[in-house]
Design an enzyme around this catalytic site. Sequence first.
Site, PDB file in Angstrom:
ATOM      1  N   VAL A 268      12.242   8.120 -55.456  1.00  0.00           N
ATOM      2  CA  VAL A 268      12.442   9.214 -54.504  1.00  0.00           C
ATOM      3  C   VAL A 268      11.566   9.002 -53.269  1.00  0.00           C
ATOM      4  O   VAL A 268      11.986   9.269 -52.138  1.00  0.00           O
ATOM      5  CB  VAL A 268      12.164  10.572 -55.157  1.00  0.00           C
ATOM      6  CG1 VAL A 268      12.458  11.701 -54.178  1.00  0.00           C
ATOM      7  CG2 VAL A 268      13.009  10.746 -56.415  1.00  0.00           C
ATOM      8  N   ASP A 269      10.346   8.515 -53.458  1.00  0.00           N
ATOM      9  CA  ASP A 269       9.493   8.201 -52.311  1.00  0.00           C
ATOM     10  C   ASP A 269      10.140   7.144 -51.428  1.00  0.00           C
ATOM     11  O   ASP A 269      10.130   7.250 -50.194  1.00  0.00           O
ATOM     12  CB  ASP A 269       8.132   7.695 -52.794  1.00  0.00           C
ATOM     13  CG  ASP A 269       7.154   8.815 -53.106  1.00  0.00           C
ATOM     14  OD1 ASP A 269       7.254   9.875 -52.469  1.00  0.00           O
ATOM     15  OD2 ASP A 269       6.301   8.631 -53.985  1.00  0.00           O
ATOM     16  N   VAL A 270      10.691   6.107 -52.038  1.00  0.00           N
ATOM     17  CA  VAL A 270      11.318   5.036 -51.271  1.00  0.00           C
ATOM     18  C   VAL A 270      12.528   5.571 -50.497  1.00  0.00           C
ATOM     19  O   VAL A 270      12.695   5.294 -49.300  1.00  0.00           O
ATOM     20  CB  VAL A 270      11.730   3.880 -52.193  1.00  0.00           C
ATOM     21  CG1 VAL A 270      12.539   2.839 -51.422  1.00  0.00           C
ATOM     22  CG2 VAL A 270      10.495   3.231 -52.819  1.00  0.00           C
TER      23      VAL A 270
ATOM     24  N   ASP B 205       6.228  12.014 -56.876  1.00  0.00           N
ATOM     25  CA  ASP B 205       7.553  11.478 -57.161  1.00  0.00           C
ATOM     26  C   ASP B 205       8.037  11.858 -58.556  1.00  0.00           C
ATOM     27  O   ASP B 205       9.184  12.284 -58.729  1.00  0.00           O
ATOM     28  CB  ASP B 205       7.533   9.952 -57.009  1.00  0.00           C
ATOM     29  CG  ASP B 205       8.912   9.331 -57.164  1.00  0.00           C
ATOM     30  OD1 ASP B 205       9.565   9.092 -56.144  1.00  0.00           O
ATOM     31  OD2 ASP B 205       9.321   9.085 -58.306  1.00  0.00           O
TER      32      ASP B 205
END
Length: 384
Positions: free
Chosen positions: A171-173, A143
């Site tokens: 960004v992962d979420v 991320d």
Amino acid sequence: MTTSPELPLSGVLVADFGRVLAAPYATMLLADLGADVIKVEHPTMGDDTRAWGPPHAHGEATYFLSVNRNKRSVALDLRDDADRRRAVELARRADVLFENFRPGTMPKYGLGYDEVRAANPKIVYCSITGFGAGRGADLPGYDLLIQAVGGLMSVTGPAPGQPVKTGVALVDVLTGLHAAIGVLAALRHREVSGEGQHIEVNLLSTLLSSLVNQAAGYTLAGQVPGILGNRHPSIAPYEVFQAKDRPLVIAVGNDRQFAALCRGIGAPQLAEDPRFATNGDRVAHIDELTRELAGLLATRTAAEWFEHLTPLGVPCGPVNDLAQAFDLADRLGLAPRAVIHSDEGPPTDLVANPISLSRTPPRYERRPPRLGEHTTEIADWLDS
């Protein structure tokens, strides 16, 4: 092996080969809505985030706990013949498969999309990568790295030349959210057509899409934005000010709200000042506007301004820490906690799913599983 029939995704079996954050977050959202999510983990190491602490709660890493409720864990070593056969059988029976290994990894174990589709033509197969499965296949999808090379850090920070990451792996979420949407769309398509399909979501493309107005400013107007601190490139005043005791956000979005702000702080003349009469004027004279407002806003506490300005229609609020943020959500009746009770230990107090459904609300039935907790029952089912 299905869940309660009143839930919208009841009967949907998800084979979750995902690890860390993006894929587990997506599968947790589906599990909250009734999907039966079987989390496949390595027998000795498990999901990487099991070791990502502190903090811990009752001996378990809170990072892992945050994105793995309502799932069952099966421990399978894909290098072991018997375990690999079980993994392949799980994929054959599943409605949805998630994986976020580097491209080329799953086919080595007979679990690539082509192999799974041959045995299970209706599979909805979701692959999450950092930079896609083409020329970026070998790049590591972390991320922080994506925030850097994807442009987010170029617009985030206190001042030009001082880029910072966001306080969570945002960004992962966002990628997990996009993956979940893609899966739901593919399930709907399968319902109509009978066909499964391969969904590919990558962190870089997700970030570029999520930069919305900043990205459009570049693609449409060729404008490359820079760091504005807490200011907004197109709206003013829309930033953080120092109140008497702590920081205060003023988020004025139009001229009417600005006039209300000026009246509320005892300076109605500012709304008539040619430098500040319209939003465009205020953006052009942002430094002068900030100086005018800063002195006035420093005369009261953030809570006092919140209580005084909010009824006037001025969007504002103090910069809360997480404890204060949860307290606010509680006071607003938003029920921000998902408490899962278990006979085997203390309750697990997690963050509630933010989706509110009037007929089929999210469920919180299973605490995050211990590594391999359900291996025996799932292995017996797969071997039958």
